[in-house]
Write a protein that holds these residues in place. Structure first.
Motif, PDB file in Angstrom:
ATOM      1  N   LYS A   1      -0.352  -1.395 -15.063  1.00 29.91           N
ATOM      2  CA  LYS A   1      -1.425  -0.420 -15.291  1.00 29.91           C
ATOM      3  C   LYS A   1      -0.875   0.979 -15.530  1.00 29.91           C
ATOM      4  O   LYS A   1      -1.343   1.700 -16.431  1.00 29.91           O
TER       5      LYS A   1
ATOM      6  N   GLU B   1      -2.168   5.231   2.735  1.00 31.63           N
ATOM      7  CA  GLU B   1      -3.297   4.446   2.233  1.00 31.63           C
ATOM      8  C   GLU B   1      -3.745   3.452   3.296  1.00 31.63           C
ATOM      9  O   GLU B   1      -2.908   2.825   3.954  1.00 31.63           O
TER      10      GLU B   1
ATOM     11  N   ARG C   1      -0.045  -3.119 -10.576  1.00 28.08           N
ATOM     12  CA  ARG C   1      -0.072  -1.655 -10.547  1.00 28.08           C
ATOM     13  C   ARG C   1       0.899  -1.081 -11.583  1.00 28.08           C
ATOM     14  O   ARG C   1       0.589  -0.097 -12.266  1.00 28.08           O
TER      15      ARG C   1
ATOM     16  N   GLN D   1      -5.805  -6.619  -5.402  1.00 27.92           N
ATOM     17  CA  GLN D   1      -5.538  -7.223  -4.102  1.00 27.92           C
ATOM     18  C   GLN D   1      -6.311  -8.533  -3.940  1.00 27.92           C
ATOM     19  O   GLN D   1      -5.782  -9.508  -3.381  1.00 27.92           O
TER      20      GLN D   1
ATOM     21  N   SER E   1      -9.488  -2.480 -10.675  1.00 27.22           N
ATOM     22  CA  SER E   1      -9.317  -1.508  -9.596  1.00 27.22           C
ATOM     23  C   SER E   1      -8.230  -2.025  -8.661  1.00 27.22           C
ATOM     24  O   SER E   1      -7.806  -3.188  -8.740  1.00 27.22           O
ATOM     25  N   ASP E   2      -7.794  -1.181  -7.746  1.00 19.95           N
ATOM     26  CA  ASP E   2      -6.801  -1.618  -6.776  1.00 19.95           C
ATOM     27  C   ASP E   2      -7.347  -2.760  -5.916  1.00 19.95           C
ATOM     28  O   ASP E   2      -6.631  -3.701  -5.580  1.00 19.95           O
TER      29      ASP E   2
ATOM     30  N   VAL F   1       0.518  -7.610  -6.553  1.00 17.65           N
ATOM     31  CA  VAL F   1      -0.140  -6.295  -6.580  1.00 17.65           C
ATOM     32  C   VAL F   1       0.802  -5.250  -7.173  1.00 17.65           C
ATOM     33  O   VAL F   1       0.394  -4.433  -8.010  1.00 17.65           O
ATOM     34  N   LYS F   2       2.053  -5.281  -6.759  1.00 16.58           N
ATOM     35  CA  LYS F   2       3.032  -4.322  -7.291  1.00 16.58           C
ATOM     36  C   LYS F   2       3.139  -4.448  -8.813  1.00 16.58           C
ATOM     37  O   LYS F   2       3.132  -3.449  -9.540  1.00 16.58           O
TER      38      LYS F   2
ATOM     39  N   PHE G   1       0.842  -1.193   0.000  1.00 15.36           N
ATOM     40  CA  PHE G   1       0.000   0.000   0.000  1.00 15.36           C
ATOM     41  C   PHE G   1       0.874   1.238   0.000  1.00 15.36           C
ATOM     42  O   PHE G   1       1.969   1.248   0.541  1.00 15.36           O
ATOM     43  N   SER G   2       0.390   2.294  -0.611  1.00 10.18           N
ATOM     44  CA  SER G   2       1.115   3.554  -0.647  1.00 10.18           C
ATOM     45  C   SER G   2       1.048   4.236   0.715  1.00 10.18           C
ATOM     46  O   SER G   2       0.194   3.917   1.543  1.00 10.18           O
TER      47      SER G   2
END
Length: 207
Positions: free
Chosen positions: A77, A25, A74, A99, A94-95, A70-71, A21-22
């Motif tokens: 994308k 976030e 992202r 996940q 979507s994020d 996930v990385k 997560f950023s």
């Protein structure tokens, strides 16, 4: 002592952990059931129903660390990892979808692979476990662990991966076609084609 030296060399190249997560976030609990549905709609054609791709140039994803998946999604994308096909698929997610898919894939049992080239297996094992010290090439095991299981959140699981996919990935890192990991680009830059093929074949047979 030689293995310890290799691990210390690997640490020089090690990148910082990639958070799932950023900053700032708020994490949400992934829903593996929703992930299975999303996976079936978007990913199954290339990566197989259980994440154990049977297409040599499409990676096996079963059992992979969710943070790593996930990385990568992202970065497909947003274009940091360049692949027009994967960008098209990742752009639809979507994020939360990412996940969920990653959480479901992590629950799938990875299938074993096999090394095929008996003539290069010793070279592949030597590079994976000990690196090439006189050329300052770090041992793969330093980041991806001796059995290829990887280090969660930082370095992906490699064991059993298709040799063809690993060859492509290492070659792309070496040739600048893939640039979303500085440590991997630095290591791959020092490997020749024979060494890349040998270590990829060895990885395919790791348990």
């Amino acid at each position: 002592m030689k293995l310890l030296a290799s691990l210390l060399t690997a640490a020089i190249f090690a990148a910082p952990a990639f958070p799932a997560f950023s900053a700032g976030e708020t994490p949400v609990k992934a829903d593996a059931a929703k992930g299975q549905a999303s996976y079936g709609a978007v990913c199954v054609a290339c990566h197989a129903a259980d994440g154990n791709s049977t297409i040599p140039l499409q990676p096996k994803l079963a059992g992979q660390h969710p943070e790593y998946l996930v990385k990568q999604l992202r970065e497909f994308k947003d274009g940091k990892r360049n692949d027009p096909v994967m960008k098209g698929f990742a752009s639809t997610l979507s994020d939360g979808d990412m996940q969920n898919i990653a959480a479901w894939l992590h629950t799938q049992a990875p299938k074993n692979g096999f090394s095929k080239d008996k003539d290069s297996i010793a070279l592949g094992e030597r590079i994976f476990r000990g690196g090439i010290q006189d050329r300052q090439i770090a041992a793969c095991a330093g980041c991806h662990s001796p059995n290829g299981s990887g280090i969660p959140a930082q370095y992906p699981r490699l064991s059993g991966q298709h040799a063809e996919y690993t060859v492509k990935s290492l070659t792309d890192f070496r040739d600048g076609k893939r640039s979303n990991s500085i440590p991997m680009a630095q290591v791959a830059a020092k490997l020749n084609d024979r060494e890349i093929k040998a270590v990829a074949d060895y990885i395919a047979g790791l348990r």
